[in-house]
Design a protein around this motif. Structure first.
Motif, PDB file in Angstrom:
ATOM      1  N   TRP A  57      21.828   0.050  61.953  1.00  0.00           N
ATOM      2  CA  TRP A  57      20.805   1.088  61.735  1.00  0.00           C
ATOM      3  C   TRP A  57      21.276   2.310  62.509  1.00  0.00           C
ATOM      4  CZ3 TRP A  57      15.024  -0.310  60.950  1.00  0.00           C
ATOM      5  CH2 TRP A  57      14.276   0.846  60.685  1.00  0.00           C
ATOM      6  N   GLU A 105      13.064  -3.394  49.712  1.00  0.00           N
ATOM      7  CA  GLU A 105      11.727  -2.962  50.116  1.00  0.00           C
ATOM      8  C   GLU A 105      11.355  -1.700  49.348  1.00  0.00           C
ATOM      9  OE1 GLU A 105      11.330  -2.330  54.356  1.00  0.00           O
ATOM     10  OE2 GLU A 105       9.159  -2.100  54.191  1.00  0.00           O
ATOM     11  N   TYR A 110      18.476  -5.671  64.307  1.00  0.00           N
ATOM     12  CA  TYR A 110      19.224  -4.487  63.871  1.00  0.00           C
ATOM     13  C   TYR A 110      20.171  -4.054  64.987  1.00  0.00           C
ATOM     14  CZ  TYR A 110      16.255  -3.905  59.780  1.00  0.00           C
ATOM     15  OH  TYR A 110      15.631  -4.087  58.572  1.00  0.00           O
ATOM     16  N   GLN A 158      19.528  -3.049  53.743  1.00  0.00           N
ATOM     17  CA  GLN A 158      18.870  -3.564  52.547  1.00  0.00           C
ATOM     18  C   GLN A 158      19.865  -3.451  51.393  1.00  0.00           C
ATOM     19  OE1 GLN A 158      14.916  -1.954  51.863  1.00  0.00           O
ATOM     20  NE2 GLN A 158      14.309  -2.251  54.008  1.00  0.00           N
ATOM     21  N   TRP A 207       6.347   4.452  54.802  1.00  0.00           N
ATOM     22  CA  TRP A 207       7.630   5.100  54.538  1.00  0.00           C
ATOM     23  C   TRP A 207       7.472   6.458  53.880  1.00  0.00           C
ATOM     24  CZ3 TRP A 207      10.611   3.065  57.771  1.00  0.00           C
ATOM     25  CH2 TRP A 207      10.569   1.707  58.035  1.00  0.00           C
ATOM     26  N   GLU A 226      16.233  -9.896  58.517  1.00  0.00           N
ATOM     27  CA  GLU A 226      16.691  -8.507  58.397  1.00  0.00           C
ATOM     28  C   GLU A 226      17.770  -8.313  59.444  1.00  0.00           C
ATOM     29  OE1 GLU A 226      13.549  -5.545  58.466  1.00  0.00           O
ATOM     30  OE2 GLU A 226      12.230  -6.825  57.276  1.00  0.00           O
ATOM     31  N   ASN A 235       5.139 -10.086  58.022  1.00  0.00           N
ATOM     32  CA  ASN A 235       6.423  -9.509  58.421  1.00  0.00           C
ATOM     33  C   ASN A 235       6.231  -8.744  59.728  1.00  0.00           C
ATOM     34  OD1 ASN A 235       9.211  -8.131  57.817  1.00  0.00           O
ATOM     35  ND2 ASN A 235       7.804  -6.414  58.166  1.00  0.00           N
ATOM     36  N   GLU A 236       7.083  -8.992  60.684  1.00  0.00           N
ATOM     37  CA  GLU A 236       7.005  -8.292  61.975  1.00  0.00           C
ATOM     38  C   GLU A 236       5.550  -8.181  62.441  1.00  0.00           C
ATOM     39  OE1 GLU A 236       9.383  -4.660  62.040  1.00  0.00           O
ATOM     40  OE2 GLU A 236      11.205  -5.822  61.761  1.00  0.00           O
ATOM     41  N   GLY A 248       9.670  -6.363  54.633  1.00  0.00           N
ATOM     42  CA  GLY A 248       9.482  -5.171  55.396  1.00  0.00           C
ATOM     43  C   GLY A 248       8.002  -4.814  55.670  1.00  0.00           C
ATOM     44  N   CYS A 249       7.901  -3.727  56.412  1.00  0.00           N
ATOM     45  CA  CYS A 249       6.571  -3.225  56.775  1.00  0.00           C
ATOM     46  C   CYS A 249       5.691  -3.058  55.538  1.00  0.00           C
ATOM     47  CB  CYS A 249       6.713  -1.889  57.499  1.00  0.00           C
ATOM     48  SG  CYS A 249       7.592  -2.011  59.065  1.00  0.00           S
TER      49      CYS A 249
HETATM   50  O1  AHR Z   1      14.204  -2.420  56.979  1.00  0.00           O
HETATM   51  C1  AHR Z   1      13.398  -1.379  57.433  1.00  0.00           C
HETATM   52  C2  AHR Z   1      12.253  -1.874  58.303  1.00  0.00           C
HETATM   53  O2  AHR Z   1      12.758  -2.451  59.453  1.00  0.00           O
HETATM   54  C3  AHR Z   1      11.396  -2.945  57.699  1.00  0.00           C
HETATM   55  O3  AHR Z   1      10.391  -2.439  56.891  1.00  0.00           O
HETATM   56  C4  AHR Z   1      10.807  -3.616  58.896  1.00  0.00           C
HETATM   57  O4  AHR Z   1      10.537  -4.973  58.675  1.00  0.00           O
HETATM   58  C5  AHR Z   1      11.833  -3.384  59.973  1.00  0.00           C
HETATM   59  O5  AHR Z   1      11.286  -2.848  61.115  1.00  0.00           O
END
Ligand code: AHR
Length: 521
Positions: free
Chosen positions: A331, A61, A276, A378, A132, A327, A208-209, A106-107
């Protein structure tokens, strides 16, 4: 939970040999030794399904130093590179093998407009990365650069489309730009940007999400949008598409049911789930309780796969929908200092992380009939990464413990997963998976316990062993890691095994991941 309380009250052991091998063992870990025999039955006569290489998929990402400064340093960089890609990273990843690679988020994906990343680099617009850290992106890593990376790594590209801030038209055009052979304005534009051959991208994420950073939608709202988008996501030039709908966070069956209800007759080829495993401490200073908590959460990952699969299967034609763990990984609690120095969400991998990776990869083998693809989050410098660099300008690139755990699972790829019976089904019990190829059996063992060495005795049902070898990744210190000063502190080593007839025995020290490769008949 009683197991965790029991463990936290226990004193821990460090045996002499292990202590000598480790200068990082915290002093408080000294006491008595615990060891136990564990019986395992491997049913070589009972197959679960194919270990798809895609279980070992990856995700990159535009986040921190994952892409910029991690994988992509630019052609003019002082860092050794192959056409702008960090050379050491490419070499390490090639050696590991990358079956599939998901990008750009990802976001980030739901705020990415693909036209910002094509054409001459100096003309690409500069955009703020709102998710980010609000830093300015120069767009120098775009579609062509991503496909170039996939080609270098021999990875199948997987593009995540923007649903949250875009239109079906924009996604449709991206697909045409990538896949139509020639003669349309978009395919000719691709050719004039240096790629006359179509990219033939099969995997497309539709958002995504979407329940969160990808639009904050309710499942029925997203399902409605998915249907709009899917109508225009077409096969261009013979590349059949595999569309992935945005699925649940963890085991959120409210989302998956709402999605499937709202889709009506429309069925995506895949539904993605994100899972996660949170950690309460900084990666390199986990307490034993917090480690146990995090590792025990993998039982929930397995349970979620089973539940989510059951939800999909309960719909007409739902069985055709692949469950994708888009994903996953640990974390941890990431200190701001590390982020300032190395990039957002920069996280070390330790022996604990390697055990977590082993638990996850064992689950995918055991649930081989229920999952389609799994992408670790990632690939470089972000969360549970395979490689770490010392910041965007740093020349160092180390293989993390997670990289080495993945390498121990590589021999399973494309084999048939087998049923395995173990004695201790608790979340921190011995974890095992096995797969069979032509006269070859691969078995991976993970001992997640910090306080118990195991003597494993496996019985093969249905086959005899002719011989074999094993490799192990192990450190008594769960906070041990591969740093820039000690890049090979935790690496796989040979582990002796004993085979006889249909039995295999090996010692599995606390906190270890081991793979045995056996010749069988
Ligand atoms: O991997 C980091 C973030 O985690 C991603 O951007 C998102 O899809 C998830 O919340």
């Amino acid at each position: 939970m009683s197991t965790l309380n029991a463990i936290s009250r226990r004193q821990f052991v460090v045996n002499g040999a292990a202590l000598a091998a480790s200068t990082f063992v915290p002093k408080r870990l000294a006491a008595t030794s615990a060891s136990a025999a564990q019986k395992v039955v491997i049913r070589t006569d009972s197959e679960i399904g194919l270990v798809r290489p895609e279980f070992h998929g990856h995700f990159v990402e535009h986040l921190g130093s994952c892409v910029y400064g991690g994988l992509w340093v630019g052609k003019k960089s002082h860092i050794p590179n192959v056409d702008g890609y960090r050379q050491s990273a490419v070499e390490y990843l090639k050696a590991l093998g990358v079956p599939v690679l998901r990008w750009p988020g990802g976001c980030f994906a739901d705020d990415y407009h693909w036209r910002d990343g094509i054409g001459p680099a100096e003309k690409r617009p500069k955009r703020v990365n709102i998710h980010w850290g609000n830093y300015v992106e120069d767009g120098s890593f775009g579609t062509h650069e991503f496909i170039g990376l996939c080609r270098l790594l021999n990875a199948e590209p997987y593009l995540a489309g923007n649903v949250g801030s875009s239109t079906p038209r924009e996604l449709r055009d991206w697909i045409e730009y990538c896949n139509y052979p020639s003669g349309s304005t978009l395919s000719d534009e691709r050719a004039s940007n240096g790629a006359p051959e179509p990219f033939r991208v099969r995997y497309w994420g539709v958002g995504n999400e979407s329940w969160g950073c990808g639009g904050n939608m309710r499942p029925e709202e997203y399902a409605r949008l998915y249907r709009d988008f899917a109508v225009y996501c077409r096969e261009f030039g013979g590349t059949e598409l595999f569309l992935v709908a945005s699925g649940p966070s963890g085991n959120d069956t409210h989302w998956s049911r709402g999605l499937m209800d709202g889709l009506g007759w429309e069925r995506p080829q895949g539904v993605s789930m994100h899972y996660y495993s949170g950690g309460a401490d900084r990666s390199t200073s986990f307490t034993v309780d917090h480690m146990n908590e995090q590792l025990a959460s993998y039982a929930k990952v397995e349970e979620s796969i089973v539940h989510q699969r059951a939800v999909l299967d309960s719909y007409e034609n739902g069985k055709k929908v692949g469950l994708i763990l888009d994903e996953w990984g640990v974390w941890d609690n990431i200190p701001e200092d590390d982020e300032k120095r190395y990039g957002k969400l920069w996280q070390q991998s330790t022996m604990r992380s390697a055990v977590a990776a082993g638990l996850g990869l064992n689950i995918f083998n055991r649930q081989a009939d229920k999952v389609y693809m799994c992408n670790i989050a990632q690939m470089v410098n972000v969360l549970q990464s395979l490689l770490l660099t010392d910041g965007p300008e740093g020349e160092h690139c180390v293989r993390t413990t997670t990289y080495h755990a993945f390498s121990l699972f590589k021999p399973h790829r494309s084999k048939r997963a087998l049923r395995v019976e173990t004695e201790d089904p608790s979340p921190l019990g011995l974890s095992v998976s096995a797969s069979k190829g032509d006269r070859e059996l691969v078995v991976t063992f993970v001992n997640p316990r910090p306080d118990s060495d195991l003597q494993v005795e496996c019985t093969l049902k249905g086959s005899f062993v002719d011989g074999g070898t094993a490799q192990i990744l192990h450190d008594v210190d769960w906070n041990a890691c591969n740093s820039f000063d000690h890049p090979d502190r935790v690496v796989p080593k040979q582990q002796p095994i004993r085979v006889n007839g249909s039995s295999l025995q090996l010692d599995l020290p606390r906190l270890s991941v081991a793979t045995a490769i056996l010749q069988i008949h």
